[in-house]
Design an enzyme around this catalytic site. Structure first.
Site, PDB file in Angstrom:
ATOM      1  N   GLY A  61       0.812  -1.213   0.000  1.00  0.00           N
ATOM      2  CA  GLY A  61       0.000   0.000   0.000  1.00  0.00           C
ATOM      3  C   GLY A  61       0.843   1.259   0.000  1.00  0.00           C
ATOM      4  N   ALA A  62       2.150   1.129   0.274  1.00  0.00           N
ATOM      5  CA  ALA A  62       3.033   2.308   0.262  1.00  0.00           C
ATOM      6  C   ALA A  62       3.197   2.828  -1.158  1.00  0.00           C
ATOM      7  CB  ALA A  62       4.391   1.944   0.852  1.00  0.00           C
ATOM      8  N   MET A  88       5.617   4.530  -3.771  1.00  0.00           N
ATOM      9  CA  MET A  88       7.047   4.703  -4.019  1.00  0.00           C
ATOM     10  C   MET A  88       7.222   5.697  -5.162  1.00  0.00           C
ATOM     11  SD  MET A  88       9.746   1.648  -4.746  1.00  0.00           S
ATOM     12  CE  MET A  88      11.516   1.970  -4.865  1.00  0.00           C
ATOM     13  N   PRO A  89       7.913   6.831  -4.911  1.00  0.00           N
ATOM     14  CA  PRO A  89       8.120   7.790  -6.009  1.00  0.00           C
ATOM     15  C   PRO A  89       8.839   7.126  -7.177  1.00  0.00           C
ATOM     16  CG  PRO A  89       8.685   8.785  -3.892  1.00  0.00           C
ATOM     17  CD  PRO A  89       8.484   7.316  -3.638  1.00  0.00           C
ATOM     18  N   ILE A  90       8.346   7.354  -8.395  1.00  0.00           N
ATOM     19  CA  ILE A  90       8.844   6.630  -9.561  1.00  0.00           C
ATOM     20  C   ILE A  90      10.238   7.099  -9.986  1.00  0.00           C
ATOM     21  CG2 ILE A  90       7.791   8.058 -11.386  1.00  0.00           C
ATOM     22  CD1 ILE A  90       6.881   5.239 -12.603  1.00  0.00           C
ATOM     23  N   GLY A  95      13.851   8.424  -8.297  1.00  0.00           N
ATOM     24  CA  GLY A  95      14.629   8.628  -7.078  1.00  0.00           C
ATOM     25  C   GLY A  95      16.039   9.065  -7.425  1.00  0.00           C
ATOM     26  N   LEU A  96      16.751   9.540  -6.415  1.00  0.00           N
ATOM     27  CA  LEU A  96      18.154   9.909  -6.598  1.00  0.00           C
ATOM     28  C   LEU A  96      19.031   8.721  -6.244  1.00  0.00           C
ATOM     29  CD1 LEU A  96      20.236  12.298  -7.126  1.00  0.00           C
ATOM     30  CD2 LEU A  96      20.398  12.415  -4.623  1.00  0.00           C
ATOM     31  N   ASP A 126      17.951   6.561  -2.977  1.00  0.00           N
ATOM     32  CA  ASP A 126      18.411   5.173  -2.988  1.00  0.00           C
ATOM     33  C   ASP A 126      19.827   5.099  -2.429  1.00  0.00           C
ATOM     34  OD1 ASP A 126      17.991   2.290  -4.147  1.00  0.00           O
ATOM     35  OD2 ASP A 126      20.005   2.907  -4.763  1.00  0.00           O
ATOM     36  N   TYR A 170      28.017   1.594  -0.459  1.00  0.00           N
ATOM     37  CA  TYR A 170      28.412   2.837  -1.136  1.00  0.00           C
ATOM     38  C   TYR A 170      29.299   3.700  -0.246  1.00  0.00           C
ATOM     39  CZ  TYR A 170      24.455   1.560  -4.181  1.00  0.00           C
ATOM     40  OH  TYR A 170      23.571   0.901  -5.002  1.00  0.00           O
ATOM     41  N   LYS A 227      20.302  -1.094   1.427  1.00  0.00           N
ATOM     42  CA  LYS A 227      20.532  -2.482   1.008  1.00  0.00           C
ATOM     43  C   LYS A 227      21.497  -3.190   1.947  1.00  0.00           C
ATOM     44  CE  LYS A 227      20.210  -0.555  -3.642  1.00  0.00           C
ATOM     45  NZ  LYS A 227      20.880   0.737  -3.460  1.00  0.00           N
ATOM     46  N   HIS A 250      21.074  -6.809  -1.328  1.00  0.00           N
ATOM     47  CA  HIS A 250      21.746  -6.127  -2.440  1.00  0.00           C
ATOM     48  C   HIS A 250      22.060  -7.085  -3.598  1.00  0.00           C
ATOM     49  CE1 HIS A 250      24.455  -2.361  -3.156  1.00  0.00           C
ATOM     50  NE2 HIS A 250      23.973  -2.811  -4.287  1.00  0.00           N
TER      51      HIS A 250
END
Length: 316
Positions: A10-11, A13-15, A17-18, A44, A49, A78, A111
């Protein structure tokens, strides 16, 4: 124009992302602040990283300035391969939360399906240069991921770089509590992933595309490698819409109902990469872009090709 994709939880998620892979620690704080100011609401991240602390500094500043509230952001991280042992998953997640200065993640991914020997090295190598595996199974790792949801540390869990047979193993796990919400995979016109995307979407798993621009700044790039951003055929499509090649490459997954996470630390490009909601590629141009597939991977993880869980021997 849809700016979000709904997960099975139901969340929303912006299509767009950075992405933050290869963003230097000294530049990523500014990049994230610029992105949030420009309207990005999805960041993200990943432990491997080695810049999550700096991302966290940016998030805190934006919360303090009241530019955004925590619940308006969608933050992804991740689990790295050296933490696949069930007993290590929660500690790894808590380290990421501490670095990001957050009390929950919107999405936490395994990951890679490949577990590595635990230790200080992110890529523990043997004398012949092959990665040293752990004796773990990602299905067991998944059980520990499910516990993170129940403990409120993460809102949703997913996977990255899994092939469809590996996803099938998770979906058929006895006592499965939560299916993966997302599979994050490399995807661009030279690696169009039709079969894997169709499989994921048929199972209610949202796909996120990484390296949508072909990751021109990857450290192992060779001069003879193909360059998507410089492909004159894609440039010609972009010219038709008075857009840049990058904008077409970001729009391409959006129209496949795929989330996309272009990385940049350059303010002008961070802005450009978000200007993708005011045009639509024709079905002909979408088909043309799909026809450029050549199964070429930026991220082939060749040091792990001998690993029992290496994902790219299977067709999809």
């Amino acid at each position: 124009m849809a700016t979000h994709i709904e997960l099975y939880t139901g969340a929303k998620m912006p299509i767009v992302g950075l992405g933050t892979w290869k963003s230097p620690p000294g530049q990523v704080t500014e990049a994230v602040k610029v992105a949030i100011d420009l309207g990005y609401r999805h960041i993200d991240c990943a432990h491997v990283y080695q810049n999550e602390k700096e991302v966290g500094v940016a998030l805190q500043e934006k919360f303090k300035e009241q530019v955004v509230k925590r619940q308006e952001l969608f933050i992804v991280s991740k689990l790295w391969c050296t933490f696949h042992d069930k007993s290590m998953v929660k500690g790894a997640c808590k380290k990421t939360l501490a670095d990001l200065q957050l009390d929950y993640l919107d999405l936490y991914l395994i990951h890679w399906p490949t577990g590595f020997k635990h230790g200080d090295d992110y890529f523990p190598l043997d004398a012949t240069g092959n990665v040293i595996p752990s004796n773990t199974d990602f299905v067991d790792t998944w059980t520990a991921m499910e516990e993170l949801v129940d403990e409120g540390l993460v809102r949703a869990i997913g996977i990255s770089n899994f092939n469809h047979l590996q996803i099938e193993r998770i979906l058929s796990k006895p006592g499965l509590k939560y299916k993966p919400a997302v599979n994050q995979i490399e995807c661009h016109p030279y690696l169009t992933q039709e079969k894997l995307i169709q499989y994921c979407q048929s199972k209610g798993i949202v796909v996120t595309a990484y390296s949508p621009l072909g990751s021109p700044d990857r450290p192992w790039a060779k001069p003879e490698d193909p360059s998507i951003l410089e492909d004159p055929r894609i440039k010609a499509i972009a010219d038709k819409y008075k857009k840049t090649t990058a904008q077409v490459l970001i729009r391409f997954p959006i129209q496949r109902n795929v989330v996309v996470i272009p990385k940049s630390v350059t303010p002008a490009r961070i802005a450009e990469n978000f200007q993708v909601f005011d045009f639509e590629l024709s079905s002909e141009d979408m088909a043309t872009l799909l026809s450029y597939n050549r199964n070429w991977r930026v991220c082939a993880l060749v040091s792990c090709a001998a690993h029992k869980d290496y994902p790219f021997h299977a067709e999809f």
